[in-house]
Structures are given as structure tokens and as C-alpha cells.
Design a protein around this motif. Structure first.
Motif, PDB file in Angstrom:
ATOM      1  N   ALA A   1       0.425  -1.080  -0.363  1.00  0.00           N
ATOM      2  CA  ALA A   1      -0.699  -0.450  -0.093  1.00  0.00           C
ATOM      3  C   ALA A   1       1.113   1.329  -0.315  1.00  0.00           C
ATOM      4  O   ALA A   1       0.693   2.087  -1.299  1.00  0.00           O
ATOM      5  CB  ALA A   1      -0.865   0.145   1.171  1.00  0.00           C
ATOM      6  N   VAL A   2       1.480   1.504   1.205  1.00  0.00           N
ATOM      7  CA  VAL A   2       3.149   2.580   0.745  1.00  0.00           C
ATOM      8  C   VAL A   2       3.343   2.670  -0.378  1.00  0.00           C
ATOM      9  O   VAL A   2       4.011   3.909  -1.217  1.00  0.00           O
ATOM     10  CB  VAL A   2       3.705   2.086   2.052  1.00  0.00           C
ATOM     11  CG1 VAL A   2       4.914   3.538   1.887  1.00  0.00           C
ATOM     12  CG2 VAL A   2       2.673   2.632   3.120  1.00  0.00           C
ATOM     13  N   GLU A   3       4.217   1.525  -1.308  1.00  0.00           N
ATOM     14  CA  GLU A   3       4.239   1.690  -2.482  1.00  0.00           C
ATOM     15  C   GLU A   3       3.778   2.081  -3.459  1.00  0.00           C
ATOM     16  O   GLU A   3       3.437   2.979  -4.236  1.00  0.00           O
ATOM     17  CB  GLU A   3       4.759  -0.122  -2.678  1.00  0.00           C
ATOM     18  CG  GLU A   3       5.742   0.273  -4.233  1.00  0.00           C
ATOM     19  CD  GLU A   3       7.055   1.346  -4.690  1.00  0.00           C
ATOM     20  OE1 GLU A   3       6.829   1.539  -5.678  1.00  0.00           O
ATOM     21  OE2 GLU A   3       7.607   1.388  -3.844  1.00  0.00           O
ATOM     22  N   ARG A   4       2.547   1.792  -4.023  1.00  0.00           N
ATOM     23  CA  ARG A   4       1.210   2.581  -4.440  1.00  0.00           C
ATOM     24  C   ARG A   4       0.749   4.004  -4.343  1.00  0.00           C
ATOM     25  O   ARG A   4       1.251   4.800  -5.635  1.00  0.00           O
ATOM     26  CB  ARG A   4       0.270   1.462  -4.328  1.00  0.00           C
ATOM     27  CG  ARG A   4      -0.696   1.915  -5.255  1.00  0.00           C
ATOM     28  CD  ARG A   4      -0.889   1.374  -6.780  1.00  0.00           C
ATOM     29  NE  ARG A   4      -0.286  -0.070  -6.871  1.00  0.00           N
ATOM     30  CZ  ARG A   4      -0.321  -0.373  -8.178  1.00  0.00           C
ATOM     31  NH1 ARG A   4      -0.368   0.422  -9.302  1.00  0.00           N
ATOM     32  NH2 ARG A   4      -0.513  -1.468  -8.604  1.00  0.00           N
ATOM     33  N   VAL A   5       0.478   4.381  -2.715  1.00  0.00           N
ATOM     34  CA  VAL A   5       0.702   5.672  -2.611  1.00  0.00           C
ATOM     35  C   VAL A   5       1.478   6.858  -3.081  1.00  0.00           C
ATOM     36  O   VAL A   5       1.561   7.183  -3.804  1.00  0.00           O
ATOM     37  CB  VAL A   5       0.307   5.743  -1.005  1.00  0.00           C
ATOM     38  CG1 VAL A   5       0.303   7.349  -0.879  1.00  0.00           C
ATOM     39  CG2 VAL A   5      -1.148   5.230  -1.044  1.00  0.00           C
ATOM     40  N   CYS A   6       2.876   5.982  -3.017  1.00  0.00           N
ATOM     41  CA  CYS A   6       3.963   7.235  -3.312  1.00  0.00           C
ATOM     42  C   CYS A   6       4.327   7.102  -4.887  1.00  0.00           C
ATOM     43  O   CYS A   6       5.146   8.214  -5.555  1.00  0.00           O
ATOM     44  CB  CYS A   6       5.290   6.024  -3.000  1.00  0.00           C
ATOM     45  SG  CYS A   6       5.754   6.063  -1.088  1.00  0.00           S
ATOM     46  N   ARG A   7       3.733   5.744  -5.470  1.00  0.00           N
ATOM     47  CA  ARG A   7       3.741   5.893  -6.790  1.00  0.00           C
ATOM     48  C   ARG A   7       2.420   6.764  -7.332  1.00  0.00           C
ATOM     49  O   ARG A   7       2.970   8.125  -8.215  1.00  0.00           O
ATOM     50  CB  ARG A   7       3.134   4.505  -7.684  1.00  0.00           C
ATOM     51  CG  ARG A   7       4.232   4.050  -7.818  1.00  0.00           C
ATOM     52  CD  ARG A   7       4.336   3.201  -8.691  1.00  0.00           C
ATOM     53  NE  ARG A   7       3.949   1.475  -7.879  1.00  0.00           N
ATOM     54  CZ  ARG A   7       3.324   0.836  -8.304  1.00  0.00           C
ATOM     55  NH1 ARG A   7       2.299   0.575  -9.356  1.00  0.00           N
ATOM     56  NH2 ARG A   7       3.399   0.057  -7.229  1.00  0.00           N
TER      57      ARG A   7
END
Length: 190
Positions: free
Chosen positions: A120-126
Motif C-alpha cells: 500500500a505504501v509503495e502504491r501511494v508513493c507512485r
């Protein structure tokens, strides 16, 4: 900033990451009540009203107002049975030369150690890079929150220092480890 409905992402294990919606107050209330003890060591003290549908309705309305104003982007993690099992929020969004935000997140006790927070953190960073145009994201963890530190490091965040008495968590001022992730090096829009 506007997030399109297609900004719903399958994360893993039947869990999706999607934008917070007006109708989420009841499910958020249930999630916070169910995870109250699990989250207590890592969060500020909450008034009793926080754990009510009315309190969550007010909170959701505030987050969505802040979203429209461009200072917050709130997401929830939702399981295939409709339960909210976590959240990720970009807050303090600043454009111009700073072009940055803070990220906060949590995952339900019964969904720990499945890679949900990291995904989730990775997706939000993108999304922060591609949709919001941010240059960097900052995060903080309590010194003893090793699990959260692993999430950040796995998601490309680097430790940038320590901050004594940084956050008032669970009734006391706590030291935190600070992290950042640089998303791109483009010139910011002015």
C-alpha cells in the motif's frame, strides 16, 4: 487534485487500496474499535468519540474537505468481505519548492505480516509522484516500531535522522526515527 475511480488497486490477499469515501464512517468505526488495543501503542490518545460512527463521520468529512483543498489524500485498505483493514494517508501536502508530504499508515492486527502495508505504501508513493506531482514523502516511526521501519525501508525510504520528543503518542512525548523517499528530481511546478 482528483483521484479517478480506477485508482483502486488490488494489493494482495483479496485486499484493495482505494480512496476514502463518504460512506466509510461505519466501517472505519468498526475497524478502529476492533484494532483499538493493537494501535494504541503507536497512536495519539483518542477521545471516546473517535470510536463512534458519529466521530468517524465527522473525521471522514474533514479528511474529504482537506482532500478537496489539496492538503490530504486519504486511502483505505478494504478486504473482499467489505471490512476496512487499514489506511494510508498523505497529509501536509505542500507544492512549490518543498513539493512534499507526510505519510501515515496502519494495518489491522489480523492482517499483519502479509506485506499489505509495504504494498500500500509503495502504491501511494507512485500516486504521490504521478498524480500529485510530489518530489518527496516523509515518514516518522517511534524508535521501537521496528515493523513500521521495515515497511518504510522495503518501500524505498531512507532514514534521515532522529527527532527527540517528536510526537505525543499514547500519553507521552516520544522520540522518532525520521525517513524520506525521494520520488523524482523534476523541477517543481510553481
Amino acid at each position: 487534485m482528483y483521484i479517478e475511480p480506477q485508482e483502486i488497486h488490488e494489493i494482495s490477499d483479496g485486499v484493495i487500496l482505494r480512496p476514502l469515501a463518504q460512506g466509510d464512517a461505519s466501517a472505519l468505526c468498526a475497524a478502529y474499535v476492533e484494532n483499538r488495543k493493537h494501535l494504541e501503542p503507536w497512536e495519539p490518545e483518542r477521545p471516546q468519540s473517535f470510536f463512534t460512527v458519529e466521530g468517524q463521520t465527522e473525521r471522514v468529512e474533514g479528511l474529504l474537505r482537506d482532500f478537496v483543498e489539496g492538503s490530504v489524500v486519504p486511502w483505505v485498505l478494504q478486504s473482499d468481505d467489505g471490512r476496512i483493514v487499514g489506511a494510508v494517508t498523505l497529509s501536509g501536502i505542500s507544492h512549490g519548492p518543498f513539493c512534499s508530504a507526510f505519510i501515515g499508515y496502519w494495518v489491522a492486527a489480523d492482517r499483519q505480516n502479509r506485506g499489505l502495508a509495504s504494498a500500500a505504501v509503495e502504491r501511494v508513493c507512485r500516486g504521490a509522484r504521478d498524480l500529485v506531482g510530489l518530489h518527496r514523502i516523509e515518514a516518522s516511526t517511534l524508535i521501537d516500531n521496528v515493523g513500521s521501519q521495515r515497511v518504510l525501508e522495503k518501500s524505498g525510504f531512507a532514514s534521515i535522522g532522529m527527532a527527540p520528543s517528536y510526537l505525543h503518542i499514547n500519553g507521552e512525548w516520544r522520540d522518532c526515527r525520521l525517513y524520506q523517499r525521494v520520488l523524482h528530481d523534476r523541477v517543481p511546478a510553481m
